[in-house]
Design a protein around this motif. Sequence first.
Motif, PDB file in Angstrom:
ATOM      1  N   ARG A  40      -8.236   0.818  10.197  1.00 56.93           N
ATOM      2  CA  ARG A  40      -7.643   1.466   9.033  1.00 56.93           C
ATOM      3  C   ARG A  40      -6.125   1.470   9.121  1.00 56.93           C
ATOM      4  NH1 ARG A  40     -12.167   4.823   9.861  1.00 56.93           N
ATOM      5  NH2 ARG A  40     -10.951   6.346  11.020  1.00 56.93           N
ATOM      6  N   ASP A  75     -12.469   4.991  -8.217  1.00 60.51           N
ATOM      7  CA  ASP A  75     -11.587   5.400  -7.122  1.00 60.51           C
ATOM      8  C   ASP A  75     -12.232   6.507  -6.297  1.00 60.51           C
ATOM      9  OD1 ASP A  75      -9.608   3.670  -7.945  1.00 60.51           O
ATOM     10  OD2 ASP A  75      -8.439   5.198  -8.992  1.00 60.51           O
ATOM     11  N   ALA A 114      -4.846  -1.922   8.292  1.00 56.19           N
ATOM     12  CA  ALA A 114      -4.906  -2.158   6.852  1.00 56.19           C
ATOM     13  C   ALA A 114      -3.746  -1.491   6.143  1.00 56.19           C
ATOM     14  CB  ALA A 114      -6.237  -1.671   6.286  1.00 56.19           C
ATOM     15  N   ASN A 121       0.841  -1.197   0.000  1.00 50.94           N
ATOM     16  CA  ASN A 121       0.000   0.000   0.000  1.00 50.94           C
ATOM     17  C   ASN A 121       0.878   1.248   0.000  1.00 50.94           C
ATOM     18  OD1 ASN A 121      -2.443  -1.502   0.238  1.00 50.94           O
ATOM     19  ND2 ASN A 121      -2.047  -1.744   2.426  1.00 50.94           N
ATOM     20  N   TYR A 167      -8.546   5.070  -2.875  1.00 48.74           N
ATOM     21  CA  TYR A 167      -9.077   3.807  -2.346  1.00 48.74           C
ATOM     22  C   TYR A 167     -10.024   3.203  -3.379  1.00 48.74           C
ATOM     23  CZ  TYR A 167     -11.575   0.524   0.661  1.00 48.74           C
ATOM     24  OH  TYR A 167     -12.126  -0.600   1.199  1.00 48.74           O
ATOM     25  N   ASN A 168      -9.896   1.909  -3.571  1.00 53.41           N
ATOM     26  CA  ASN A 168     -10.777   1.210  -4.499  1.00 53.41           C
ATOM     27  C   ASN A 168     -11.042  -0.188  -3.954  1.00 53.41           C
ATOM     28  OD1 ASN A 168     -11.796  -0.332  -6.814  1.00 53.41           O
ATOM     29  ND2 ASN A 168     -11.231   1.469  -8.023  1.00 53.41           N
ATOM     30  N   ASP A 169     -12.316  -0.538  -3.823  1.00 51.96           N
ATOM     31  CA  ASP A 169     -12.676  -1.877  -3.340  1.00 51.96           C
ATOM     32  C   ASP A 169     -13.569  -2.597  -4.340  1.00 51.96           C
ATOM     33  OD1 ASP A 169     -14.978  -0.445  -3.078  1.00 51.96           O
ATOM     34  OD2 ASP A 169     -15.358  -0.971  -0.989  1.00 51.96           O
ATOM     35  N   THR A 170     -13.414  -2.244  -5.631  1.00 48.43           N
ATOM     36  CA  THR A 170     -14.238  -2.897  -6.648  1.00 48.43           C
ATOM     37  C   THR A 170     -13.860  -4.358  -6.830  1.00 48.43           C
ATOM     38  OG1 THR A 170     -12.715  -2.093  -8.360  1.00 48.43           O
ATOM     39  CG2 THR A 170     -14.658  -0.751  -7.896  1.00 48.43           C
ATOM     40  N   ASP A 171     -12.620  -4.688  -6.480  1.00 50.31           N
ATOM     41  CA  ASP A 171     -12.203  -6.087  -6.519  1.00 50.31           C
ATOM     42  C   ASP A 171     -12.774  -6.789  -5.295  1.00 50.31           C
ATOM     43  OD1 ASP A 171     -10.884  -8.549  -6.366  1.00 50.31           O
ATOM     44  OD2 ASP A 171      -9.067  -7.763  -7.290  1.00 50.31           O
ATOM     45  N   GLU A 176     -10.000  -8.001  -2.800  1.00 47.04           N
ATOM     46  CA  GLU A 176      -8.943  -7.162  -2.237  1.00 47.04           C
ATOM     47  C   GLU A 176      -9.291  -5.682  -2.393  1.00 47.04           C
ATOM     48  OE1 GLU A 176      -4.071  -6.635  -2.713  1.00 47.04           O
ATOM     49  OE2 GLU A 176      -5.209  -8.035  -3.958  1.00 47.04           O
ATOM     50  N   GLU A 177      -8.989  -4.886  -1.367  1.00 51.56           N
ATOM     51  CA  GLU A 177      -9.130  -3.438  -1.468  1.00 51.56           C
ATOM     52  C   GLU A 177      -7.773  -2.843  -1.805  1.00 51.56           C
ATOM     53  OE1 GLU A 177     -10.483  -2.045   2.292  1.00 51.56           O
ATOM     54  OE2 GLU A 177      -8.614  -2.480   3.320  1.00 51.56           O
ATOM     55  N   GLU A 178      -7.791  -1.703  -2.454  1.00 52.79           N
ATOM     56  CA  GLU A 178      -6.555  -1.076  -2.920  1.00 52.79           C
ATOM     57  C   GLU A 178      -6.374   0.280  -2.267  1.00 52.79           C
ATOM     58  OE1 GLU A 178      -4.261  -0.203  -7.158  1.00 52.79           O
ATOM     59  OE2 GLU A 178      -6.457  -0.221  -7.093  1.00 52.79           O
TER      60      GLU A 178
END
Length: 315
Positions: free
Chosen positions: A303, A191, A306, A143, A171-175, A178-180
């Motif tokens: 957070r 995003d 993470a 990260n 931040y992207n949690d479309t996967d 896994e969150e990015e």
Amino acid sequence: MTSTTRLDSLTASGTNHIFDRIRLADGHALTLKTRPGADMAEEVFLFPGLTAPDTEAWGDEDSWEGWLTGGGLDGGPLYLDVPVEAVRELIEQHGGEHDDQEGDVVAPDATGGTDGEETAEVIATRALAAWGIAAHQDDDAGNTWLVIGRDQTRRGFPRMLTEPYVVLYLYNDTDADEEEITVTRAPRDGDRWHLLAGDGLGAERELMTPPADRLAECVEAIAEWVTDPLPTAGSGEPVEGGEDGDPVCEGHSGEDDDLLRGVGIGETTYCDGLCKPHRPRYPFTVMMGYAPAYFNDRGAADRCAALYGSTVTVN
């Protein structure tokens, strides 16, 4: 002879302990901190695409900050104690100063992205520098994020365990798997920017999460925070509340049973301090590398865990 009017003005009057930008004739830019009448700039930040000459004058790159950020600043290097004449020579090599000092910075050779687009770090660093604010990249467990210290007068990486700071990242949690959390690629659909504030004592709160195309909102919030820091949820700091100015207490984060159930995460509480709220010891611990961080807000602890690839320990 090329013009260095802005450099002359900044070196004569000083920059009041903040970074001031100089836009060059070819669209590149640098920012610097200097004292009135000094012949040495305390710090000089080169925007992506602008390279320092390989000379002794530019030999003091901030290697301590580079170590803290994993080997360097992808958004551009930071140099310490650079002679003003060396800065002037660099400006002249790029055609002098631009007539439009408020224009955009051109950095065609330093996108940092795999597809030729500018990374979130480059975009955000440039936007913050326009306000005279320095950002520092940090990373852990794949990260990446930017850290901005409230004290913009001190050199180097913010002291996150002892001083207020804010953290900015995409931040992207479309996967589904896994969150990015990243600043090392270009923003894309889906995003959101995440802006968090920490008080330097272990408490954090989320300030805003605008879509990727609304970075300006985060930058303006950071600029306001640098001059007038916002209270951090769970910090226990008494602050004035109520639009009519009357003392008010809306409760407190901190009760163990509430914390474990996630009550009040992300909410700002107001208190005049007269109710003498109960302040338990911090019930959550997260290891940030080899250093422990203590939280009384489970959401903030999650957070942080993470970000650092760690786990939350309930004390």
